[in-house]
Design an enzyme around this catalytic site. Structure first.
Site, PDB file in Angstrom:
ATOM      1  N   TYR A   1      22.873  22.350  32.309  1.00  0.00           N
ATOM      2  CA  TYR A   1      23.300  22.748  30.955  1.00  0.00           C
ATOM      3  C   TYR A   1      22.455  23.888  30.445  1.00  0.00           C
ATOM      4  O   TYR A   1      21.234  23.854  30.549  1.00  0.00           O
ATOM      5  CB  TYR A   1      23.215  21.565  29.981  1.00  0.00           C
ATOM      6  CG  TYR A   1      24.592  21.190  29.505  1.00  0.00           C
ATOM      7  CD1 TYR A   1      25.254  22.015  28.599  1.00  0.00           C
ATOM      8  CD2 TYR A   1      25.256  20.075  30.000  1.00  0.00           C
ATOM      9  CE1 TYR A   1      26.552  21.733  28.199  1.00  0.00           C
ATOM     10  CE2 TYR A   1      26.546  19.790  29.602  1.00  0.00           C
ATOM     11  CZ  TYR A   1      27.191  20.623  28.699  1.00  0.00           C
ATOM     12  OH  TYR A   1      28.472  20.344  28.321  1.00  0.00           O
TER      13      TYR A   1
ATOM     14  N   ARG B   1      37.234  31.965  39.171  1.00  0.00           N
ATOM     15  CA  ARG B   1      37.954  31.983  37.894  1.00  0.00           C
ATOM     16  C   ARG B   1      36.948  32.071  36.764  1.00  0.00           C
ATOM     17  O   ARG B   1      36.042  31.248  36.661  1.00  0.00           O
ATOM     18  CB  ARG B   1      38.776  30.698  37.726  1.00  0.00           C
ATOM     19  CG  ARG B   1      39.849  30.522  38.743  1.00  0.00           C
ATOM     20  CD  ARG B   1      40.853  29.499  38.281  1.00  0.00           C
ATOM     21  NE  ARG B   1      41.910  30.143  37.542  1.00  0.00           N
ATOM     22  CZ  ARG B   1      42.972  30.707  38.103  1.00  0.00           C
ATOM     23  NH1 ARG B   1      43.110  30.694  39.413  1.00  0.00           N
ATOM     24  NH2 ARG B   1      43.901  31.282  37.367  1.00  0.00           N
TER      25      ARG B   1
ATOM     26  N   LYS C   1      41.124  38.080  39.318  1.00  0.00           N
ATOM     27  CA  LYS C   1      42.353  38.761  39.745  1.00  0.00           C
ATOM     28  C   LYS C   1      41.961  39.871  40.719  1.00  0.00           C
ATOM     29  O   LYS C   1      41.418  39.555  41.770  1.00  0.00           O
ATOM     30  CB  LYS C   1      43.136  39.218  38.516  1.00  0.00           C
ATOM     31  CG  LYS C   1      43.566  38.011  37.649  1.00  0.00           C
ATOM     32  CD  LYS C   1      44.371  38.365  36.418  1.00  0.00           C
ATOM     33  CE  LYS C   1      44.683  37.113  35.602  1.00  0.00           C
ATOM     34  NZ  LYS C   1      45.342  37.442  34.315  1.00  0.00           N
TER      35      LYS C   1
ATOM     36  N   GLU D   1      23.154  25.927  27.194  1.00  0.00           N
ATOM     37  CA  GLU D   1      23.673  26.522  25.951  1.00  0.00           C
ATOM     38  C   GLU D   1      22.716  27.593  25.439  1.00  0.00           C
ATOM     39  O   GLU D   1      21.504  27.402  25.420  1.00  0.00           O
ATOM     40  CB  GLU D   1      23.871  25.434  24.893  1.00  0.00           C
ATOM     41  CG  GLU D   1      25.082  24.572  25.202  1.00  0.00           C
ATOM     42  CD  GLU D   1      25.353  23.520  24.134  1.00  0.00           C
ATOM     43  OE1 GLU D   1      24.545  23.375  23.201  1.00  0.00           O
ATOM     44  OE2 GLU D   1      26.387  22.852  24.240  1.00  0.00           O
TER      45      GLU D   1
ATOM     46  N   THR E   1      39.437  39.041  33.107  1.00  0.00           N
ATOM     47  CA  THR E   1      39.193  37.881  33.950  1.00  0.00           C
ATOM     48  C   THR E   1      38.345  38.363  35.119  1.00  0.00           C
ATOM     49  O   THR E   1      38.180  39.569  35.332  1.00  0.00           O
ATOM     50  CB  THR E   1      40.499  37.306  34.527  1.00  0.00           C
ATOM     51  OG1 THR E   1      41.146  38.338  35.276  1.00  0.00           O
ATOM     52  CG2 THR E   1      41.432  36.818  33.435  1.00  0.00           C
TER      53      THR E   1
ATOM     54  N   ASP F   1      42.209  44.983  27.396  1.00  0.00           N
ATOM     55  CA  ASP F   1      42.216  43.770  28.223  1.00  0.00           C
ATOM     56  C   ASP F   1      42.595  44.196  29.640  1.00  0.00           C
ATOM     57  O   ASP F   1      43.760  44.465  29.930  1.00  0.00           O
ATOM     58  CB  ASP F   1      43.229  42.779  27.648  1.00  0.00           C
ATOM     59  CG  ASP F   1      43.325  41.502  28.460  1.00  0.00           C
ATOM     60  OD1 ASP F   1      42.793  41.469  29.589  1.00  0.00           O
ATOM     61  OD2 ASP F   1      43.939  40.537  27.964  1.00  0.00           O
TER      62      ASP F   1
HETATM   63  C1  LIG Z   1      45.449  36.729  33.167  1.00  0.00           C
HETATM   64  C2  LIG Z   1      45.329  37.419  31.869  1.00  0.00           C
HETATM   65  C3  LIG Z   1      44.641  36.842  30.792  1.00  0.00           C
HETATM   66  C4  LIG Z   1      44.188  35.411  30.744  1.00  0.00           C
HETATM   67  O1  LIG Z   1      43.461  34.939  31.730  1.00  0.00           O
HETATM   68  P1  LIG Z   1      43.318  33.351  31.987  1.00  0.00           P
HETATM   69  O2  LIG Z   1      42.139  33.358  32.877  1.00  0.00           O
HETATM   70  O3  LIG Z   1      44.596  32.926  32.624  1.00  0.00           O
HETATM   71  O4  LIG Z   1      43.061  32.698  30.681  1.00  0.00           O
HETATM   72  C5  LIG Z   1      44.466  37.581  29.641  1.00  0.00           C
HETATM   73  N1  LIG Z   1      44.977  38.820  29.536  1.00  0.00           N
HETATM   74  C6  LIG Z   1      45.676  39.396  30.531  1.00  0.00           C
HETATM   75  C7  LIG Z   1      46.205  40.767  30.339  1.00  0.00           C
HETATM   76  C8  LIG Z   1      45.873  38.705  31.718  1.00  0.00           C
HETATM   77  O5  LIG Z   1      46.593  39.282  32.690  1.00  0.00           O
END
Ligand SMILES: *Cc1c(COP(=O)(O)O)cnc(C)c1O
Length: 422
Positions: free
Chosen positions: A54, A235, A229, A56, A226, A200
């Protein structure tokens, strides 16, 4: 599966399911553009004792003792993120991409404040203001759409909407947009209306890191992503920002939104960031785009209708309802199911100005991050286009789909996926 010996003894049922999923990921062509293969090194870090701790707070400012190691791990991850993307500040604690975006809202907005983002059915993300998501429920969300003729972002329209609605925050980025994001252009719009621009880059972070897509930095003062990807990590999520927004964002993540960070994930992110900073990753990122372009060309030759006519990135959106002389049109959902039976895994997706329901839309979305991770190149992309054509021409014929599946498995055998066979 010698690496799952303890699991075999403790829980053979789950162990067998993991083995089955491993075989599935190995033997099919994975085309979902948000998915990838994390390296074995990333998975070793993620599956480590760091999950037991932990922590925090932030390095040097924790609420629990025993942070001698964890502080160093998180600091390395933060420094690598800053160096890779050229950011002044990085927070690597968000549990995933959606919580990263949620932290941005919490840091910058009050409930009821106005946010502008790309509409979900046009390829935006739920967290960019869609009505059933916290972002659309808690805030006054205004959504931009795409140009009806080109299916691209029209910055003049975005500016008109921004002038009219005066958002405090503007989101760029999406989940089904196959073209380059003009971060500089969005920054001009944001400046004009006094909004904070948030880029994003969840889908394209690996392309940005590898120089295969323009970087949002320095145009956007806040960047969310993220890590699993195109970046090919575990993740997780990250927020990059200017020094100006650092304190507000850190407070929003903890204590605003989350408790203890997932330290095992932080270690996996650190490893992925090191991999992404290596010269081979630049080749990987550029090959993703070359593969997507080759796949798009192959599909166009087979008469497929591609949204916006092609791709500049890792992703292709196909209107499967448009058939060709030797192939009937088929809705997105049955198309995705037929392709999956043929060993070609993708997802059904809405297309711009979608005339059908979200649960049964007109298109499928595919991408090349995973196939590129296993070393496939342009010749394999042409075979995939050919298989997609044959599979959709025979979408109601299980025997044809089964035959394609066998051919797919044979190709896959020659391309060992990271984390599974290499
Ligand atoms: C995948 C994605 C997210 C969210 O990611 P999670 O890990 O699934 O919560 C946010 N914004 C965009 C543009 C994404 O492609």
């Amino acid at each position: 599966m010698s690496h799952l010996e303890a699991l075999k003894a403790a829980d053979p049922e789950i162990r067998e399911l993991i083995a089955e999923e491993e075989r599935r990921q190995d033997r099919c062509i994975r085309l979902i553009p948000s998915e990838n293969y994390a390296s074995r090194a990333v998975m070793e870090a993620t599956g480590s004792v760091l999950t037991n701790k932990y922590s925090e707070g932030y390095p040097g400012r924790r609420y629990y003792e025993g942070q001698q190691v964890i502080d160093r791990v998180e600091t390395i991850a933060v420094e690598r993120a800053k160096a890779l993307f050229g950011a002044q500040h990085a927070n690597v604690q968000p549990y995933s991409g959606s919580p990263a975006n949620q932290a941005v809202y919490l840091a910058l907005l009050k409930p009821g404040d106005t946010v502008l983002g790309l509409s979900l059915p046009f390829g935006g993300h739920l967290t960019h203001g869609w009505k059933v998501n916290f972002s659309g429920i808690t805030y006054r969300a205004v959504q931009y759409e795409l140009d009806p003729a080109t299916h691209r972002v029209d910055l003049d329209r975005v500016l008109d909407l921004a002038r009219k609605e005066r958002p405090k925050v503007i989101f760029t980025g999406g989940t089904a947009y196959p073209r380059i994001w003009d971060f500089e252009g969005f920054a001009r719009v944001a400046r004009e209306v006094g909004a904070v621009l948030v880029a994003d880059i969840a889908h394209i972070a690996g392309l940005v890191a590898g120089g295969a897509h323009p970087s949002p930095i320095p145009h956007a003062p806040i960047v969310t992503t993220t890590t699993h990807k195109t970046l090919r990590g575990p993740r997780g999520g990250m927020i990059l920002s200017t020094a100006e927004h650092a304190t507000a964002l850190d407070r929003a993540v903890f204590p605003g939104l989350q408790g203890g960070p997932h330290n095992h994930t932080t270690a996996g992110i650190a490893v992925a960031l090191k991999e992404a900073a290596s010269p081979p990753f630049r080749d990987y990122a550029h090959q993703i785009v070359r593969n997507a372009k080759a796949l798009a060309e192959g599909l166009l030759e087979k008469g497929f209708r591609l949204i916006s006519g092609g791709t500049d990135s890792h992703l292709i959106l196909i209107d499967t309802t448009a058939g060709a002389a030797d192939r009937p049109g088929v809705n997105g959902k049955p198309a995705a199911k037929a392709l999956d039976k043929a060993g070609l895994e993708c997802n059904y997706n809405t297309i711009p100005f979608e005339p059908r329901k979200p649960m049964d839309p007109s298109g499928v979305r595919i991408g090349t991050p995973s196939v590129t991770s296993r070393g496939m190149r342009e010749p394999e992309m042409r075979r995939i286009a050919e298989w997609m054509h044959r599979a959709l021409a025979a979408w109601e014929k299980p025997d044809v789909l089964e035959r394609i599946r066998a051919e797919v498995a044979e190709l896959c055998e020659a391309f060992p996926p990271p984390g599974i066979r290499i």
